[in-house]
Design a protein around this motif. Structure first.
Motif, PDB file in Angstrom:
ATOM      1  N   ARG A   4       0.845  -1.197   0.000  1.00  0.00           N
ATOM      2  CA  ARG A   4       0.000   0.000   0.000  1.00  0.00           C
ATOM      3  C   ARG A   4       0.884   1.252   0.000  1.00  0.00           C
ATOM      4  N   ARG A  45      -9.253  -0.996   0.636  1.00  0.00           N
ATOM      5  CA  ARG A  45      -9.093  -0.238   1.880  1.00  0.00           C
ATOM      6  C   ARG A  45      -8.683   1.217   1.635  1.00  0.00           C
ATOM      7  N   ASP A  46      -7.944   1.447   0.584  1.00  0.00           N
ATOM      8  CA  ASP A  46      -7.412   2.797   0.383  1.00  0.00           C
ATOM      9  C   ASP A  46      -8.177   3.598  -0.667  1.00  0.00           C
ATOM     10  N   VAL A  59     -10.385   5.829  -0.529  1.00  0.00           N
ATOM     11  CA  VAL A  59     -10.475   7.271  -0.307  1.00  0.00           C
ATOM     12  C   VAL A  59      -9.177   7.974  -0.728  1.00  0.00           C
ATOM     13  N   PHE A  60      -8.062   7.310  -0.503  1.00  0.00           N
ATOM     14  CA  PHE A  60      -6.772   7.894  -0.898  1.00  0.00           C
ATOM     15  C   PHE A  60      -6.631   7.917  -2.423  1.00  0.00           C
ATOM     16  N   ASP A  96      -3.492  -0.917   9.946  1.00  0.00           N
ATOM     17  CA  ASP A  96      -4.838  -1.089   9.406  1.00  0.00           C
ATOM     18  C   ASP A  96      -5.317  -2.531   9.565  1.00  0.00           C
ATOM     19  N   GLU A 115       3.064  -1.131   7.079  1.00  0.00           N
ATOM     20  CA  GLU A 115       2.230  -1.168   5.876  1.00  0.00           C
ATOM     21  C   GLU A 115       2.149   0.166   5.145  1.00  0.00           C
ATOM     22  N   GLY A 116       2.941   1.113   5.570  1.00  0.00           N
ATOM     23  CA  GLY A 116       2.943   2.385   4.847  1.00  0.00           C
ATOM     24  C   GLY A 116       1.980   3.408   5.418  1.00  0.00           C
ATOM     25  N   THR A 136      -0.683   5.054   4.300  1.00  0.00           N
ATOM     26  CA  THR A 136      -2.149   4.996   4.226  1.00  0.00           C
ATOM     27  C   THR A 136      -2.700   4.064   5.295  1.00  0.00           C
ATOM     28  N   ARG A 167      -5.142   5.136   8.315  1.00  0.00           N
ATOM     29  CA  ARG A 167      -6.448   4.490   8.499  1.00  0.00           C
ATOM     30  C   ARG A 167      -6.577   3.929   9.914  1.00  0.00           C
ATOM     31  N   ALA A 196      -3.559  14.824  -0.719  1.00  0.00           N
ATOM     32  CA  ALA A 196      -4.493  13.693  -0.746  1.00  0.00           C
ATOM     33  C   ALA A 196      -4.391  12.887   0.545  1.00  0.00           C
ATOM     34  N   SER A 246      -7.576  12.945   2.920  1.00  0.00           N
ATOM     35  CA  SER A 246      -8.223  11.637   3.079  1.00  0.00           C
ATOM     36  C   SER A 246      -8.282  11.276   4.552  1.00  0.00           C
ATOM     37  N   GLU A 285     -10.920  13.167   6.171  1.00  0.00           N
ATOM     38  CA  GLU A 285     -12.227  12.644   5.744  1.00  0.00           C
ATOM     39  C   GLU A 285     -12.572  11.367   6.524  1.00  0.00           C
ATOM     40  N   LEU A 286     -11.546  10.583   6.815  1.00  0.00           N
ATOM     41  CA  LEU A 286     -11.768   9.335   7.556  1.00  0.00           C
ATOM     42  C   LEU A 286     -11.983   9.576   9.053  1.00  0.00           C
TER      43      LEU A 286
END
Lengths: 303, 703
Positions: free
Chosen positions: A11, A117-118, A120-121, B529, B602-603, B605, B609, B639, B643, B646-647
């Protein structure tokens, strides 16, 4: 739909197409590039990797292996791979992740669950899903289904491919792929065969077909010292790039030696054992050279 | 000099400071006053001291200054040495190396000090001037007619007179230098109301400098800058000043806070901060007051690229596109020097806690410097070491582990313990009201708190804004959550250990159980996540917020639970036993809202999350440091952050660093003079922070 062996779902990728992406690495490749930086993608089978530097000699692996592949002699851990069936028992108990699985059988649904899962990104960054490998087109049915599922969810799709496949596969993929990241490794077909195991005729045909179909193409060209870093190849790149109507840009990928360590962990020998990564400045010079040959194309050096 | 040259000249001055220097004039005057003032009547003592110091100060001006007012730093005089406090923080060894052994006078002199940590009512200063404020005080004192009000008035007159004399002397000095604009301004402000943008900026700086350097405290904030400056901005535009010229003016102003260095103040930190290690001067833009001025302030700040003032941005989805684009362009350019809050969420969280509109504006968000609040009278901080409470819940500090049937019972116990800690603290603070903190007056501070002016009272005597704010800093969430996950796995899910056995293993610091420790270390952790792993963090957070909701507190009091560790993740980890997430005793606990060190795999994003799953709407405070080793395009950064918001994400501070760079900076600090990192809630010069913090930062940084 059969499952496929996936060796990584990464990801937050920002180098494999536009925006923020999730890159799915499928295992197995029809070419055997000497410099392959993802050697865990060469074989289409699940494999076990072993990192000697991490092993603490706890011998738990020895006790769970059904085929006695893990042997400890004079305090040294020997991994006898010939009998390994990649059952994964050793990796599941290794406390320090010295033993790990390269690859896992996953269904399209399994992969899409992670990719989704991503969302939105992707939406905010103009990103999406990229298939890579190995060679995703080697598993054309699986790749097709993944891209189809992604499209249905409104996710942008890209495929990073060496384009070494039959034309049928290309035709099948074109409708579900938004962007092709096509490798172009060597202009001389003879040298291409020497470096990768096969010639480049079919590859060129496929790239042209993708272009005819109107799909955007990023041409990805690895720069490998002592192999393809020759003016003739640069000319080849610029000629091909200039002739593509839907070229987005040319991306130059300077050689790095991370693949060597991975090969060691997989227990496979290296055909190209250059431990020195190519300096970005060198790649920039090549980019300049290509720009001179074809001033209208964008050339980017990947870092 | 051309404009750009002036900026870089002024900027370079900050890097040429001497670690050992202090605000020498102030110290000399205070040393002289030390004995004399001992006999002064207490109520006018500080005002007299303040006035005497001001009258004794010189009025230095650099030829390139635009906004006037600076202090002269120099090495301490013979016989003058660091105070006990500096010795403690700076370290005995360093003190012996840098200062004479035998000293009769110490600096900074505690004869005059405030605690700082507040935000003056700048709007009041700009619209009424000191004269207007004094008028109000006179009226109010007359109305009240009591002796305390008269004393407050007496001191106010003394202070404001002194400020006026000092400003006049500065005006004379400016005249001699041929700086007529500055001279004119200083003849009028800060005594009179500001009359244009320049005079407004000059007025703020003048008072701010006196607060920080003369009164001598750290952490004075600028508050909602783009709100109270706006009328002057509009006036300037109407008079034909271009936005470029305005941005230049703002740049000069925004550079000034970097001049305020640490040695001159009472509240000193470990190493001489050059510049501004320990004074955090928060400035807020955006939120409900977003205009073109917000964009211009941000541009000016970005062009300066300096860590002070501490820039807090309130991002709202309905902000105009130009401002939003500027936010992310600036954030990507100066990285750690800007923090962004999701203001929609902040507001919702505050409203849920029952705050009014005014209170939300007042309380949010100047770090520890709340608007109209004097720190110790109305705002208190409590630090909860989450992993320690988890250990408490499983009996690590008792004779044996309690009996539990399931994990929920442990979480209930955890919540009960949190409640006990919180309530005990509140009770303790209530007992202290009217005692300890009454001594804290701050004669200058009291003139710029509207409530003090209205009541004619010092903050500690009833002048402070009647709202009380408690910030509960909830530290080590990831370590706590991963520990709960470890307990669940070993004791309940796999039933491999009893809680008592696990307790013993932790007390033994995993000795003889290294494989178990590694197994725990490699478990799925918060921040990737993984819904299961993240759910523990959500449960732990909710248990704490439930506990906060139960706390009995005084009327007009608010508690904000911040998932935040400030600089304490190393300190609080040092004395903590081993935890059931595979952490050895003494190792760091997790920092702020981040995953434990080295466990985010996992980075970005996935990490974002995970974080967005936390119940921030029950909090509204705290911080998250996003550390990226590789620069990304502005659109990608935008972004990521949008994002995240937004989450349901709350806050992002960004740092671009990698291990290699930090290691090199530790070995060759001279090459990295201007390298800044986002340390906890703000930006710091990496080579100026103490070694232990450098090491900690290195630990938490990705390759």
């Amino acid at each position: 739909m059969k499952d496929c062996v996936v060796f990584k779902i990464q990801r937050y990728c920002i180098d494999d197409g536009p925006g923020i992406r999730t890159t799915v690495f499928l295992k197995g490749c029809p070419l055997k590039c000497q410099w392959c930086h993802n050697p865990e993608g060469l074989s289409s089978h699940v494999q076990v990797t072993y990192d000697d530097a991490l092993c603490i000699g706890c011998r738990v692996c020895e006790s769970v292996c059904p085929n006695s592949c893990h042997v400890f002699k004079n305090g040294k851990h020997l991994f006898l791979r010939d009998d390994c069936i990649a059952c994964g028992k050793c990796a599941s108990v290794c406390p320090v992740k010295a033993l790990e699985m390269a690859g896992k059988r996953l269904s399209v649904g399994d992969v899409m669950k992670v990719v989704a899962r991503d969302v939105v990104f992707y939406r905010r960054s103009g990103g999406g899903m990229t298939l890579s490998g190995g060679e995703p087109l080697m598993h054309s049915d699986f790749s097709f289904e993944l891209c189809k599922a992604a499209k249905e969810m409104g996710i942008h799709t890209a495929v990073e491919t060496c384009c070494f496949s039959s034309m049928d596969v290309i035709e099948k993929m074109i409708p579900v792929v938004d962007l092709f990241l096509c490798d172009y490794k060597e202009t001389s077909t003879l040298l291409h065969k020497e470096f990768t195991g096969d010639g480049n005729e079919q590859i060129l045909k496929n790239i042209r077909r993708i272009d005819e179909a109107g799909k955007p193409i990023v041409l990805r060209c690895p720069l490998i010292p002592g192999r393809n870093m020759r003016p003739e190849h640069y000319l080849g790149i610029s000629t091909l790039a200039s002739n593509l109507k839907n070229l987005v840009r040319v991306e130059l990928e300077p050689y790095h030696s991370f693949g060597l360590l991975k090969r060691e962990k997989l227990g496979i020998s290296a055909d190209y054992s250059n431990t020195k990564s190519l300096e970005v400045e060198e790649a920039c010079k090549v980019a300049e050279e290509i720009r001179t040959l074809a001033s209208n194309i964008e050339v980017l050096v990947k870092r | 000099m051309k404009l750009e040259e002036r900026f870089s000249y002024l900027k370079n001055q900050f890097f040429e400071n001497d670690d050992r220097a202090c605000f020498i004039e102030r110290e000399r005057i205070l040393a002289r006053l030390d004995k004399k003032m001992a006999t002064y009547y207490e109520y006018d003592r500080e005002a007299k001291i303040f006035a005497e110091v001001l009258d004794g100060l010189s009025t230095p001006i650099d030829d390139q200054d635009f906004i006037l007012g600076r202090m002269v730093e120099a090495l301490p005089d013979p016989g003058m040495g660091p105070s006990k406090r500096i010795r403690y923080f700076y370290g005995e060894e360093a003190c012996l190396r840098d200062y004479p052994k035998d000293t009769s006078v110490t600096f900074p002199n505690p004869l005059l000090y405030s605690f700082g940590h507040m935000c003056y009512n700048w709007e009041m200063l700009l619209t009424e001037g000191c004269s207007g404020i004094l008028d109000r005080i006179e009226k109010n004192a007359k109305r009240k007619g009591d002796p305390l009000s008269q004393l407050y008035l007496l001191n106010a007159k003394m202070i404001i007179d002194a400020i006026r004399r000092f400003a006049m002397r500065y005006a004379d000095a400016a005249e001699i230098k041929g700086m007529s604009r500055q001279a004119e301004a200083l003849r009028r402000i800060p005594f009179e109301p500001a009359y244009d943008l320049f005079s407004a900026l000059q007025s703020i700086w003048f008072i701010h400098m006196l607060a920080s350097c003369v009164e001598g405290a750290r952490d004075f904030a600028f508050g909602h800058f783009d709100k109270y400056i706006y009328p002057f901005y509009i006036q300037e535009l109407e008079n034909g000043t271009s936005r470029e010229e305005i941005i230049s003016m703002l740049r000069f102003f925004l550079l000034k806070p970097n001049e305020i260095t640490g040695r001159a103040v009472y509240n000193i930190a470990e190493k001489k901060p050059i510049p501004c290690y320990n004074t955090k001067q928060y400035i807020i833009i955006g939120g409900a007051f977003q205009t073109d001025l917000s964009t211009d302030v941000l541009k000016a700040f970005t062009m300066n690229d300096m860590p002070e003032p501490v820039m807090t941005l309130f991002y709202q989805t309905e902000h105009d596109e130009t401002f939003k684009a500027q936010i992310f362009e600036s954030m990507n350019a100066v990285a750690d020097k800007i923090q962004v809050y999701n203001y929609d969420l902040v507001r919702t969280a505050m409203e849920k806690r029952g705050m009014s509109e005014d209170q939300i504006d007042m309380i949010t968000y100047s770090g520890c410097c709340s608007t109209e609040m004097s720190f110790y009278n109305t705002r208190n901080e409590y630090y909860l070491n989450i992993p320690k409470v988890v250990l408490g819940a499983i009996g690590v500090y008792d004779d044996k582990a309690p009996e539990y049937d399931n994990l929920e019972q442990i979480l209930d116990r955890f919540g009960d313990l949190c409640y006990e800690c919180f309530q005990e603290y509140i009770n303790y603070i209530i007992r202290l009201y009217g005692k300890v903190y009454n001594r804290q007056r701050g004669v200058l501070d009291a003139l710029f708190i509207a409530n003090c002016v209205n009541e004619c009272r010092y903050p500690g005597e009833g002048g402070a804004y009647p709202v009380k704010l408690y910030n509960f800093f909830l530290m080590g969430l990831a370590t706590g959550a991963n520990s709960i996950a470890g307990i669940d796995k070993l004791v309940f899910k796999e039933k491999r250990y009893t809680l008592e056995q696990l307790r013993q293993i932790l007390l033994d610091n995993y000795e003889g159980n290294e494989l178990l420790r590694l197994e725990l270390k490699n478990m799925a952790k918060f921040g990737n996540d993984d819904d299961q792993a993240d759910s523990y963090a959500v449960s732990v957070a909710n248990a704490m917020f439930d506990a906060i909701d139960k706390v009995k507190k005084p009327d007009q009091a608010f508690i904000i639970g911040d998932i935040y560790s400030l600089d304490r993740s190393a300190i609080y980890g040092k004395d903590l036993e081993a935890t059931p997430d595979g952490r050895h005793a003494g190792e760091y606990i997790s920092e702020n809202q981040s995953p434990s060190y080295g466990t985010s795999l996992e980075g970005a994003t996935a990490e974002l999350r995970s974080l967005a799953k936390l119940p921030f709407v029950r909090s509204g405070g705290g911080g998250y440091n996003l550390s990226l080793s590789k620069r990304i395009p502005t659109e990608t950064l935008r972004a990521l952050v949008e994002s995240y918001f937004e989450l349901g994400g709350l806050h992002v501070g960004l740092t671009y660093v990698n291990k290699e760079m930090l290691q090199d900076a530790m070995v060759n600090p001279e090459k990295y003079d201007d390298l800044t990192v986002r340390l906890y809630g703000y930006s710091e010069f990496f080579t100026k922070i103490p070694r232990w913090q450098q090491v900690e930062y290195l630990e938490r940084t990705a390759k």
